[in-house]
Scaffold this active site. Sequence first.
Site, mmCIF file in Angstrom:
data_model
loop_
_atom_site.group_PDB
_atom_site.id
_atom_site.type_symbol
_atom_site.label_atom_id
_atom_site.label_comp_id
_atom_site.label_asym_id
_atom_site.label_seq_id
_atom_site.Cartn_x
_atom_site.Cartn_y
_atom_site.Cartn_z
ATOM 1 N N HIS A 169 -4.589 0.416 11.028
ATOM 2 C CA HIS A 169 -6.007 -0.299 11.188
ATOM 3 C C HIS A 169 -6.047 -0.391 12.711
ATOM 4 O O HIS A 169 -6.547 -1.372 13.183
ATOM 5 C CB HIS A 169 -5.771 -1.506 10.639
ATOM 6 C CG HIS A 169 -4.959 -1.680 9.392
ATOM 7 N ND1 HIS A 169 -3.806 -2.014 9.494
ATOM 8 C CD2 HIS A 169 -5.211 -1.122 8.120
ATOM 9 C CE1 HIS A 169 -3.147 -1.995 8.112
ATOM 10 N NE2 HIS A 169 -4.376 -1.412 7.226
ATOM 11 N N HIS A 174 -0.749 5.376 7.774
ATOM 12 C CA HIS A 174 -1.857 4.238 7.523
ATOM 13 C C HIS A 174 -1.938 3.346 8.491
ATOM 14 O O HIS A 174 -1.063 2.745 8.712
ATOM 15 C CB HIS A 174 -1.791 3.855 6.055
ATOM 16 C CG HIS A 174 -2.959 2.853 5.677
ATOM 17 N ND1 HIS A 174 -4.218 2.913 5.840
ATOM 18 C CD2 HIS A 174 -2.717 1.404 5.770
ATOM 19 C CE1 HIS A 174 -4.575 2.054 5.435
ATOM 20 N NE2 HIS A 174 -3.946 1.018 5.414
ATOM 21 N N GLU A 233 0.775 -0.927 -0.065
ATOM 22 C CA GLU A 233 -0.056 0.034 -0.141
ATOM 23 C C GLU A 233 0.718 1.413 -0.091
ATOM 24 O O GLU A 233 0.433 2.315 0.458
ATOM 25 C CB GLU A 233 -1.098 0.066 1.364
ATOM 26 C CG GLU A 233 -1.847 -1.094 1.033
ATOM 27 C CD GLU A 233 -3.125 -0.908 2.005
ATOM 28 O OE1 GLU A 233 -4.130 -0.676 1.584
ATOM 29 O OE2 GLU A 233 -3.033 -1.122 3.336
ATOM 30 N N HIS A 285 -11.642 -0.955 6.358
ATOM 31 C CA HIS A 285 -10.091 -1.267 6.296
ATOM 32 C C HIS A 285 -9.428 -0.549 7.292
ATOM 33 O O HIS A 285 -8.720 -1.112 7.917
ATOM 34 C CB HIS A 285 -9.591 -0.695 4.789
ATOM 35 C CG HIS A 285 -8.229 -0.772 4.573
ATOM 36 N ND1 HIS A 285 -7.969 -0.621 3.133
ATOM 37 C CD2 HIS A 285 -7.321 -0.963 5.429
ATOM 38 C CE1 HIS A 285 -6.819 -0.924 3.119
ATOM 39 N NE2 HIS A 285 -6.356 -1.114 4.304
#
Length: 232
Positions: A99, A97, A78, A167
């Site tokens: 989660h 980024h 990613e 996500h």
Amino acid sequence: MTTNIDICRTELVLANRILARAGVLDAFGHVSIRHPDRPDNFLLSKSKAPELVSDADILEYDSEAVPVDGVGVPQYSERFIHNEIYRARPDVMAICHHHSPSVLPFCVAGVSIVPVYQHGALIGRHVPMWDSRDEFGDTNLLVTNGKQGASLARALGSASMVLMRHHGATVVGTGLRELVFRSVSACKNAEFQYRAMAIGTVTGLTDGEIELAAKVPPAAIDRAWDLWVGEA
């Protein structure tokens, strides 16, 4: 003699470890910084659990998310999140980024995150939600190419954070320390909001409160950074 790039690499390693210890990152997720001398490029670790990242793992990527060095080294799939946001947002100097389990319930339920405490104001008045299905239909939910990264960047717009349906989230900052502070604060805000919603109706901060509270002095960010560096 220590150069700007040396400082960036060192602080990027620390950011990885701080965000891992704070529970923002786990074995997955990643954080990057724009290259101080080549603004079209960025620095990002090779594919590795953030808490284990060292200086030797930091690679330079060009504006197409191609490594300038380290060819053949495992890459984050990613990495396109980073190059497309840097391309779209010249003001952004660092990106995370993640989660985080504090944020994922909102991504799954499609419920908006709103600022509910002082430092939560750093997420801004509005946190948009990106749904990859709108442009790409069913996918494996990963952002694995430039078109998907550009779509995410458009959804982010001028905001400081974007949720990604089922996500996770992507957070941006005008500097690496600000990014780390915002990422940690956003996760705390989500946890506080989630708990408050179990008690009753949640009303976020007013626009005026958000504007004023979001002006966190650099000295306050540095105070938190110094603490987290000591813990990391």
